[in-house]
Design a protein around this motif. Structure first.
Motif, PDB file in Angstrom:
ATOM      1  N   LEU A 266     -14.595   9.212   1.551  1.00 39.34           N
ATOM      2  CA  LEU A 266     -15.113   8.165   0.619  1.00 39.34           C
ATOM      3  C   LEU A 266     -15.537   8.745  -0.708  1.00 39.34           C
ATOM      4  CD1 LEU A 266     -17.691   6.395   3.103  1.00 39.34           C
ATOM      5  CD2 LEU A 266     -15.057   5.618   2.395  1.00 39.34           C
ATOM      6  N   LYS A 267     -15.518   9.942  -1.108  1.00 36.15           N
ATOM      7  CA  LYS A 267     -15.709  10.682  -2.288  1.00 36.15           C
ATOM      8  C   LYS A 267     -14.560  10.445  -3.169  1.00 36.15           C
ATOM      9  CE  LYS A 267     -19.210  14.034  -1.305  1.00 36.15           C
ATOM     10  NZ  LYS A 267     -19.497  15.509  -1.190  1.00 36.15           N
ATOM     11  N   LEU A 268     -13.475  10.229  -2.730  1.00 32.24           N
ATOM     12  CA  LEU A 268     -12.194  10.186  -3.206  1.00 32.24           C
ATOM     13  C   LEU A 268     -11.725   8.928  -4.098  1.00 32.24           C
ATOM     14  CD1 LEU A 268     -10.127  12.461  -0.844  1.00 32.24           C
ATOM     15  CD2 LEU A 268     -10.936  13.081  -3.210  1.00 32.24           C
TER      16      LEU A 268
ATOM     17  N   VAL B  23       5.765   3.917   3.849  1.00 35.50           N
ATOM     18  CA  VAL B  23       4.347   4.351   3.751  1.00 35.50           C
ATOM     19  C   VAL B  23       4.053   5.851   4.486  1.00 35.50           C
ATOM     20  CG1 VAL B  23       3.573   1.906   3.734  1.00 35.50           C
ATOM     21  CG2 VAL B  23       3.854   2.831   5.982  1.00 35.50           C
ATOM     22  N   GLU B  24       3.222   6.241   3.605  1.00 36.47           N
ATOM     23  CA  GLU B  24       2.829   7.532   4.127  1.00 36.47           C
ATOM     24  C   GLU B  24       1.741   7.373   5.349  1.00 36.47           C
ATOM     25  OE1 GLU B  24       2.596  11.738   4.394  1.00 36.47           O
ATOM     26  OE2 GLU B  24       3.481  10.694   2.657  1.00 36.47           O
ATOM     27  N   ILE B  25       1.958   7.957   6.466  1.00 38.78           N
ATOM     28  CA  ILE B  25       1.029   7.817   7.631  1.00 38.78           C
ATOM     29  C   ILE B  25       0.041   8.794   7.820  1.00 38.78           C
ATOM     30  CG2 ILE B  25       1.081   7.310  10.031  1.00 38.78           C
ATOM     31  CD1 ILE B  25       3.680   6.290  10.015  1.00 38.78           C
ATOM     32  N   LEU B  26      -1.093   8.826   7.419  1.00 43.11           N
ATOM     33  CA  LEU B  26      -2.215   9.623   7.542  1.00 43.11           C
ATOM     34  C   LEU B  26      -2.803  10.077   8.696  1.00 43.11           C
ATOM     35  CD1 LEU B  26      -3.738   8.492   4.199  1.00 43.11           C
ATOM     36  CD2 LEU B  26      -1.907  10.370   4.230  1.00 43.11           C
ATOM     37  N   GLY B  27      -2.571   9.073   9.700  1.00 40.99           N
ATOM     38  CA  GLY B  27      -3.255   9.139  10.957  1.00 40.99           C
ATOM     39  C   GLY B  27      -2.494   7.920  12.030  1.00 40.99           C
ATOM     40  N   ASN B  28      -2.356   8.335  13.152  1.00 43.78           N
ATOM     41  CA  ASN B  28      -1.554   7.211  13.892  1.00 43.78           C
ATOM     42  C   ASN B  28      -2.462   6.933  15.197  1.00 43.78           C
ATOM     43  OD1 ASN B  28       0.958   5.710  14.082  1.00 43.78           O
ATOM     44  ND2 ASN B  28       1.386   6.849  16.055  1.00 43.78           N
ATOM     45  N   VAL B  29      -3.470   7.691  15.490  1.00 42.78           N
ATOM     46  CA  VAL B  29      -4.264   7.479  16.469  1.00 42.78           C
ATOM     47  C   VAL B  29      -5.562   7.689  16.130  1.00 42.78           C
ATOM     48  CG1 VAL B  29      -2.582   8.299  18.237  1.00 42.78           C
ATOM     49  CG2 VAL B  29      -4.154   9.977  17.158  1.00 42.78           C
TER      50      VAL B  29
ATOM     51  N   ALA C  34      -5.860  12.959  -0.332  1.00 37.09           N
ATOM     52  CA  ALA C  34      -6.355  13.377  -1.703  1.00 37.09           C
ATOM     53  C   ALA C  34      -5.165  13.579  -2.541  1.00 37.09           C
ATOM     54  CB  ALA C  34      -7.121  14.614  -1.474  1.00 37.09           C
ATOM     55  N   ALA C  35      -3.979  14.173  -1.728  1.00 36.47           N
ATOM     56  CA  ALA C  35      -2.937  14.208  -2.845  1.00 36.47           C
ATOM     57  C   ALA C  35      -2.291  12.975  -3.239  1.00 36.47           C
ATOM     58  CB  ALA C  35      -1.753  14.969  -2.031  1.00 36.47           C
ATOM     59  N   LEU C  36      -2.353  11.786  -2.687  1.00 36.96           N
ATOM     60  CA  LEU C  36      -1.976  10.594  -2.996  1.00 36.96           C
ATOM     61  C   LEU C  36      -2.622   9.990  -4.254  1.00 36.96           C
ATOM     62  CD1 LEU C  36      -1.557   8.644   0.271  1.00 36.96           C
ATOM     63  CD2 LEU C  36       0.185   9.318  -1.200  1.00 36.96           C
ATOM     64  N   GLY C  37      -3.793  10.748  -4.709  1.00 43.21           N
ATOM     65  CA  GLY C  37      -4.621  10.067  -6.026  1.00 43.21           C
ATOM     66  C   GLY C  37      -4.811   8.620  -5.393  1.00 43.21           C
TER      67      GLY C  37
ATOM     68  N   VAL D 112       0.749  -1.073   0.059  1.00 44.53           N
ATOM     69  CA  VAL D 112       0.107   0.271  -0.010  1.00 44.53           C
ATOM     70  C   VAL D 112       0.902   1.281  -0.008  1.00 44.53           C
ATOM     71  CG1 VAL D 112      -1.790  -1.133   1.308  1.00 44.53           C
ATOM     72  CG2 VAL D 112      -0.064   0.310   2.542  1.00 44.53           C
ATOM     73  N   LYS D 113       0.409   2.285  -0.478  1.00 45.81           N
ATOM     74  CA  LYS D 113       1.090   3.606  -0.511  1.00 45.81           C
ATOM     75  C   LYS D 113       1.011   4.469   0.915  1.00 45.81           C
ATOM     76  CE  LYS D 113       2.604   3.596  -4.605  1.00 45.81           C
ATOM     77  NZ  LYS D 113       1.906   4.454  -5.731  1.00 45.81           N
ATOM     78  N   ALA D 114      -0.249   4.068   1.617  1.00 43.36           N
ATOM     79  CA  ALA D 114      -0.306   4.947   2.756  1.00 43.36           C
ATOM     80  C   ALA D 114      -1.203   4.022   3.675  1.00 43.36           C
ATOM     81  CB  ALA D 114      -1.106   6.131   2.724  1.00 43.36           C
ATOM     82  N   VAL D 115      -1.142   4.516   5.111  1.00 40.33           N
ATOM     83  CA  VAL D 115      -1.879   3.761   6.029  1.00 40.33           C
ATOM     84  C   VAL D 115      -2.589   4.823   7.099  1.00 40.33           C
ATOM     85  CG1 VAL D 115      -0.491   1.829   6.174  1.00 40.33           C
ATOM     86  CG2 VAL D 115       0.165   3.472   7.693  1.00 40.33           C
TER      87      VAL D 115
END
Length: 343
Positions: A158-160, A113-119, A129-132, A87-90
């Motif tokens: 969910l729209k993305l 991996v890009e971490i979008l949130g850790n908690v 969104a920037a990850l496409g 995966v690209k991000a988690v």
């Protein structure tokens, strides 16, 4: 620590449930569909298309080709990694305060991996969104609720991209593994590889070992625990995929008088000795207090299982691959094999 519905347990309380730190009771049984329906048209050729996958909400995620730019809840990402899908991000518990991989990250290289949130409650929508993104994947503890996807930003997220949710409760460990394998196969994984086949064989042997251990020591009773500073939670085995499966294999569990949500009973530390147990399985997640942190609790130290050294970790949110679940079965089998009746 408020919840969105009055009937839901508190966020801290859900530590005890076996995989939850903030959502409420799982309201429906496993929504798994068979692999023929769910695997869609995914193949080892990642450029083939179209792609579709029917998830455990009964929803079909679709794309013109097999998704490559995947974002997933950390534990699900770790399972996909074991099948060869990256995966690209988690999002979700990924690294600890000292920068090391969280227990839920498995074998993921968290530096890649890009971490979008850790908690809980943290999800960087702008980075997402920037990850496409081409696909969002997460677990589901409550019908139609996406694990670690914040309610306040859910609609934007969910729209993305298409989303997939897989049950993590009121199913069994083998069924949950199969659903993760179905998804991995649809995304191009070779689920018949020597590595996967060997892991499955190990899992099956471990299950047989646990069944034999439980049969040989029917007098051993196990308590499922999780600790916070103020409360000790005793979970009901049938409500989580791992412990329900252990129960099916013959393990005897303490049956607490659960609250109306049905998952656990919360006890004050003064009443932690309410139930007799020979072995205690303790929530191993970073969000729960670990046994070494409970030395200051005199009632904990006096529990027969604690005095006998019969406290073992519980992987409360398993990574659903054969590779990660086999050791869980082996460890519990060993604990029961070595356990003495102390309660």
């Amino acid at each position: 620590m408020s919840t969105t519905r009055a009937s839901r347990p508190t966020r801290r309380g859900l530590l005890a449930m076996g995989g939850a730190v903030g959502l409420g009771a799982v309201l429906a049984a496993c929504g798994g569909s068979d692999s023929k329906d769910s695997a869609g048209s995914g193949s080892k050729s990642a450029d083939a298309g179209p792609w579709k996958f029917k998830d455990d909400r009964g929803q079909v995620a679709e794309a013109k080709s097999v998704p490559k730019n995947i974002v997933a809840f950390t534990g699900v990402a770790a399972a996909l990694h074991d099948y060869g899908v990256e995966v690209k991000a988690v999002f979700g518990p990924t690294k600890t305060k000292d920068g090391k991989p969280d227990v839920q990250a498995g074998d993921l290289d968290i530096s890649k991996v890009e971490i979008l949130g850790n908690v809980w409650g943290e999800f960087n929508v702008e980075k997402y969104a920037a990850l496409g993104p081409e696909l969002l994947v997460t677990a589901m503890w409550e019908k139609d609720a996406l694990w670690y996807v914040p309610d306040q930003s859910k609609d934007k997220i969910l729209k993305l991209a298409p989303s997939v949710a897989l049950w993590a409760a009121q199913t069994t460990m083998p069924k949950a593994i199969q659903r993760h394998e179905d998804l991995a196969a649809s995304l191009g994984a070779d689920v018949k590889s020597a590595k996967v086949t060997a892991a499955k064989t190990r899992f099956e042997k471990a299950a047989a070992r646990l069944r034999a251990a439980a049969k040989s020591k029917p007098e051993i009773k196990v308590m499922i625990g999780s600790a916070s500073q103020d409360l000790f939670y005793v979970s009901l085995a049938k409500m989580s995929a791992d412990t329900l499966y252990f129960q099916e294999l013959g393990v005897k569990f303490v049956e607490p008088k659960v609250d109306k949500a049905g998952f656990f009973e919360n006890l004050s530390w003064e009443n932690v000795d309410k139930y007799d147990a020979d072995v205690i399985m303790m929530d191993n997640r970073s969000s729960a207090l670990q046994p070494e942190a409970l030395a200051s609790k005199p009632t904990w130290a006096q529990l027969p299982a604690v005095k006998a050294g019969q406290v073992v970790p519980r992987t409360t949110e398993p990574i659903y691959s054969y590779d990660k679940c086999a050791p869980i079965l082996e460890d519990l089998a060993k604990a029961i094999e070595n356990a003495k009746k102390v309660a």
